[in-house]
Motif scaffolding. Structure first.
Motif, PDB file in Angstrom:
ATOM      1  N   VAL A  99      33.343  87.715  59.752  1.00  0.00           N
ATOM      2  CA  VAL A  99      34.158  88.371  60.779  1.00  0.00           C
ATOM      3  C   VAL A  99      34.216  87.500  62.034  1.00  0.00           C
ATOM      4  O   VAL A  99      35.293  87.300  62.625  1.00  0.00           O
ATOM      5  CB  VAL A  99      33.609  89.784  61.100  1.00  0.00           C
ATOM      6  CG1 VAL A  99      34.237  90.344  62.378  1.00  0.00           C
ATOM      7  CG2 VAL A  99      33.848  90.728  59.931  1.00  0.00           C
ATOM      8  N   LEU A 100      33.079  86.959  62.452  1.00  0.00           N
ATOM      9  CA  LEU A 100      33.052  86.109  63.646  1.00  0.00           C
ATOM     10  C   LEU A 100      33.909  84.858  63.465  1.00  0.00           C
ATOM     11  O   LEU A 100      34.637  84.455  64.376  1.00  0.00           O
ATOM     12  CB  LEU A 100      31.615  85.727  63.999  1.00  0.00           C
ATOM     13  CG  LEU A 100      30.720  86.877  64.477  1.00  0.00           C
ATOM     14  CD1 LEU A 100      29.281  86.408  64.647  1.00  0.00           C
ATOM     15  CD2 LEU A 100      31.256  87.492  65.758  1.00  0.00           C
ATOM     16  N   ILE A 101      33.833  84.263  62.286  1.00  0.00           N
ATOM     17  CA  ILE A 101      34.642  83.070  62.005  1.00  0.00           C
ATOM     18  C   ILE A 101      36.125  83.418  62.027  1.00  0.00           C
ATOM     19  O   ILE A 101      36.937  82.695  62.604  1.00  0.00           O
ATOM     20  CB  ILE A 101      34.237  82.457  60.642  1.00  0.00           C
ATOM     21  CG1 ILE A 101      32.834  81.865  60.731  1.00  0.00           C
ATOM     22  CG2 ILE A 101      35.232  81.394  60.192  1.00  0.00           C
ATOM     23  CD1 ILE A 101      32.233  81.533  59.386  1.00  0.00           C
ATOM     24  N   ALA A 102      36.478  84.535  61.417  1.00  0.00           N
ATOM     25  CA  ALA A 102      37.881  84.964  61.403  1.00  0.00           C
ATOM     26  C   ALA A 102      38.368  85.253  62.822  1.00  0.00           C
ATOM     27  O   ALA A 102      39.498  84.901  63.178  1.00  0.00           O
ATOM     28  CB  ALA A 102      38.046  86.190  60.512  1.00  0.00           C
ATOM     29  N   LEU A 103      37.520  85.878  63.640  1.00  0.00           N
ATOM     30  CA  LEU A 103      37.904  86.159  65.023  1.00  0.00           C
ATOM     31  C   LEU A 103      38.119  84.873  65.831  1.00  0.00           C
ATOM     32  O   LEU A 103      38.910  84.858  66.770  1.00  0.00           O
ATOM     33  CB  LEU A 103      36.847  87.037  65.704  1.00  0.00           C
ATOM     34  CG  LEU A 103      36.807  88.493  65.236  1.00  0.00           C
ATOM     35  CD1 LEU A 103      35.621  89.225  65.857  1.00  0.00           C
ATOM     36  CD2 LEU A 103      38.112  89.209  65.543  1.00  0.00           C
ATOM     37  N   ARG A 104      37.414  83.826  65.460  1.00  0.00           N
ATOM     38  CA  ARG A 104      37.601  82.528  66.117  1.00  0.00           C
ATOM     39  C   ARG A 104      38.846  81.814  65.608  1.00  0.00           C
ATOM     40  O   ARG A 104      39.203  80.759  66.097  1.00  0.00           O
ATOM     41  CB  ARG A 104      36.375  81.641  65.902  1.00  0.00           C
ATOM     42  CG  ARG A 104      35.159  82.128  66.685  1.00  0.00           C
ATOM     43  CD  ARG A 104      34.002  81.160  66.655  1.00  0.00           C
ATOM     44  NE  ARG A 104      34.403  79.858  67.152  1.00  0.00           N
ATOM     45  CZ  ARG A 104      34.005  78.701  66.622  1.00  0.00           C
ATOM     46  NH1 ARG A 104      33.190  78.697  65.590  1.00  0.00           N
ATOM     47  NH2 ARG A 104      34.396  77.554  67.126  1.00  0.00           N
ATOM     48  N   GLY A 105      39.509  82.384  64.609  1.00  0.00           N
ATOM     49  CA  GLY A 105      40.745  81.812  64.101  1.00  0.00           C
ATOM     50  C   GLY A 105      40.550  80.676  63.121  1.00  0.00           C
ATOM     51  O   GLY A 105      41.463  79.881  62.903  1.00  0.00           O
ATOM     52  N   ILE A 106      39.384  80.604  62.504  1.00  0.00           N
ATOM     53  CA  ILE A 106      39.123  79.539  61.533  1.00  0.00           C
ATOM     54  C   ILE A 106      39.467  80.057  60.137  1.00  0.00           C
ATOM     55  O   ILE A 106      38.975  81.097  59.708  1.00  0.00           O
ATOM     56  CB  ILE A 106      37.658  79.074  61.593  1.00  0.00           C
ATOM     57  CG1 ILE A 106      37.356  78.523  62.993  1.00  0.00           C
ATOM     58  CG2 ILE A 106      37.382  78.020  60.519  1.00  0.00           C
ATOM     59  CD1 ILE A 106      35.900  78.222  63.234  1.00  0.00           C
ATOM     60  N   GLU A 107      40.336  79.318  59.461  1.00  0.00           N
ATOM     61  CA  GLU A 107      40.761  79.684  58.116  1.00  0.00           C
ATOM     62  C   GLU A 107      39.747  79.168  57.094  1.00  0.00           C
ATOM     63  O   GLU A 107      38.942  78.282  57.386  1.00  0.00           O
ATOM     64  CB  GLU A 107      42.134  79.073  57.823  1.00  0.00           C
ATOM     65  CG  GLU A 107      43.241  79.586  58.722  1.00  0.00           C
ATOM     66  CD  GLU A 107      43.709  80.973  58.357  1.00  0.00           C
ATOM     67  OE1 GLU A 107      43.423  81.429  57.227  1.00  0.00           O
ATOM     68  OE2 GLU A 107      44.365  81.608  59.199  1.00  0.00           O
ATOM     69  N   ILE A 108      39.829  79.675  55.872  1.00  0.00           N
ATOM     70  CA  ILE A 108      38.914  79.279  54.805  1.00  0.00           C
ATOM     71  C   ILE A 108      39.011  77.785  54.495  1.00  0.00           C
ATOM     72  O   ILE A 108      38.051  77.164  54.074  1.00  0.00           O
ATOM     73  CB  ILE A 108      39.142  80.140  53.543  1.00  0.00           C
ATOM     74  CG1 ILE A 108      37.976  79.987  52.585  1.00  0.00           C
ATOM     75  CG2 ILE A 108      40.468  79.814  52.890  1.00  0.00           C
ATOM     76  CD1 ILE A 108      37.910  81.057  51.543  1.00  0.00           C
ATOM     77  N   ASP A 109      40.193  77.194  54.736  1.00  0.00           N
ATOM     78  CA  ASP A 109      40.365  75.766  54.462  1.00  0.00           C
ATOM     79  C   ASP A 109      39.936  74.896  55.647  1.00  0.00           C
ATOM     80  O   ASP A 109      40.098  73.681  55.621  1.00  0.00           O
ATOM     81  CB  ASP A 109      41.816  75.458  54.083  1.00  0.00           C
ATOM     82  CG  ASP A 109      42.799  75.713  55.214  1.00  0.00           C
ATOM     83  OD1 ASP A 109      42.385  76.144  56.311  1.00  0.00           O
ATOM     84  OD2 ASP A 109      44.004  75.489  54.991  1.00  0.00           O
ATOM     85  N   GLY A 110      39.372  75.519  56.683  1.00  0.00           N
ATOM     86  CA  GLY A 110      38.886  74.772  57.837  1.00  0.00           C
ATOM     87  C   GLY A 110      39.907  74.633  58.951  1.00  0.00           C
ATOM     88  O   GLY A 110      39.579  74.178  60.047  1.00  0.00           O
ATOM     89  N   SER A 111      41.154  74.995  58.704  1.00  0.00           N
ATOM     90  CA  SER A 111      42.178  74.898  59.746  1.00  0.00           C
ATOM     91  C   SER A 111      42.020  76.062  60.717  1.00  0.00           C
ATOM     92  O   SER A 111      41.305  77.018  60.455  1.00  0.00           O
ATOM     93  CB  SER A 111      43.572  74.901  59.120  1.00  0.00           C
ATOM     94  OG  SER A 111      43.822  76.147  58.490  1.00  0.00           O
ATOM     95  N   ARG A 112      42.700  75.947  61.838  1.00  0.00           N
ATOM     96  CA  ARG A 112      42.689  77.015  62.840  1.00  0.00           C
ATOM     97  C   ARG A 112      44.031  77.726  62.836  1.00  0.00           C
ATOM     98  O   ARG A 112      45.069  77.104  62.667  1.00  0.00           O
ATOM     99  CB  ARG A 112      42.417  76.455  64.222  1.00  0.00           C
ATOM    100  CG  ARG A 112      40.983  76.005  64.383  1.00  0.00           C
ATOM    101  CD  ARG A 112      40.674  75.868  65.871  1.00  0.00           C
ATOM    102  NE  ARG A 112      39.269  75.626  66.061  1.00  0.00           N
ATOM    103  CZ  ARG A 112      38.366  76.569  66.293  1.00  0.00           C
ATOM    104  NH1 ARG A 112      38.727  77.824  66.389  1.00  0.00           N
ATOM    105  NH2 ARG A 112      37.108  76.272  66.455  1.00  0.00           N
ATOM    106  N   VAL A 113      43.972  79.015  63.057  1.00  0.00           N
ATOM    107  CA  VAL A 113      45.200  79.805  63.172  1.00  0.00           C
ATOM    108  C   VAL A 113      45.919  79.340  64.438  1.00  0.00           C
ATOM    109  O   VAL A 113      45.319  79.206  65.497  1.00  0.00           O
ATOM    110  CB  VAL A 113      44.876  81.306  63.259  1.00  0.00           C
ATOM    111  CG1 VAL A 113      46.127  82.121  63.493  1.00  0.00           C
ATOM    112  CG2 VAL A 113      44.162  81.764  62.005  1.00  0.00           C
ATOM    113  N   ALA A 114      47.213  79.096  64.312  1.00  0.00           N
ATOM    114  CA  ALA A 114      47.997  78.659  65.466  1.00  0.00           C
ATOM    115  C   ALA A 114      48.029  79.769  66.505  1.00  0.00           C
ATOM    116  O   ALA A 114      48.051  80.951  66.175  1.00  0.00           O
ATOM    117  CB  ALA A 114      49.432  78.328  65.026  1.00  0.00           C
ATOM    118  N   ASP A 115      47.973  79.379  67.756  1.00  0.00           N
ATOM    119  CA  ASP A 115      47.996  80.326  68.857  1.00  0.00           C
ATOM    120  C   ASP A 115      49.368  81.007  68.882  1.00  0.00           C
ATOM    121  O   ASP A 115      50.397  80.371  69.080  1.00  0.00           O
ATOM    122  CB  ASP A 115      47.741  79.584  70.173  1.00  0.00           C
ATOM    123  CG  ASP A 115      47.535  80.541  71.335  1.00  0.00           C
ATOM    124  OD1 ASP A 115      47.752  81.762  71.144  1.00  0.00           O
ATOM    125  OD2 ASP A 115      47.155  80.089  72.414  1.00  0.00           O
TER     126      ASP A 115
END
Length: 191
Positions: A172-188
């Motif tokens: 949950v914490l990783i998802a809240l930080r916007g980190i995807e399973i493939d290591g990329s970040r969710v675009a703002d």
């Protein structure tokens, strides 16, 4: 015959692809964490059955932490005790989903979190399949109690449960930080 240059390995976050080296590392880390949680869970359950059977709870820290043996046919606080087979099926599905999504895994955090959940799910599945009263109905061995030795304040639990909860919180914490399973970040998306 094609004259196209050979494809470069994609880095984390490239549309639909995962760097094979990062993926391999992620899967190995997930497996190492899962095997460690599973092994520790099995060892502590064997020790609990051998040393706590037919004994009063042992006080480790008075008023806070106890060792006691409980055979739990359900979930936390023995909820769903008549549905052990459903809990078993849910755990099998969780294991299958984690194994399936591991193909895209290239994030260390996701690997650790999923490894904790996988190891915990497997630890409790071992009990569900191999402990009395029988396959898919087995009672899970719990032995760690906080606040009260009988589980009346907080449910008695085991290391598998701890792995599932800690892994879930980490994910949950990783998802809240916007980190995807493939290591990329969710675009703002605030634009």
């Amino acid at each position: 015959m094609s004259t196209d240059p050979p494809a470069e390995p994609a880095g984390p976050g490239t549309a639909g692809t995962v760097d094979p080296v990062a993926r391999r590392r992620g899967v190995l880390l997930l497996a190492a964490v899962a095997v460690t949680v599973l092994a520790l869970d099995l060892v502590t359950k064997i020790a609990a059955v051998a040393n706590l059977e037919d004994r009063a709870p042992l006080t480790v820290i008075d008023g806070f932490f106890y060792l006691t043996l409980l055979r739990n046919p359900g979930a936390a606080w023995s909820m769903a005790t008549g549905y052990t087979w459903i809990l078993t099926i849910v755990a099998v599905v969780v294991v299958g989903v984690i194994i399936r999504i591991a193909r895209r895994l290239a994030s260390v955090g996701w690997a650790v979190g999923l490894g904790l959940v996988l190891g915990g799910a497997l630890g409790n599945l071992v009990d569900r399949f191999f402990r009395a009263p029988g396959p898919m109905r087995g009672h899970v061995v719990d032995m760690l109690a906080v606040f009260s030795p009988d589980g009346s304040v907080f449910p008695v639990f085991n290391l598998a449960d701890s792995g599932i909860v800690c892994g879930g919180i980490l994910l949950v914490l990783i998802a809240l930080r916007g980190i995807e399973i493939d290591g990329s970040r969710v675009a703002d998306q605030r634009g």
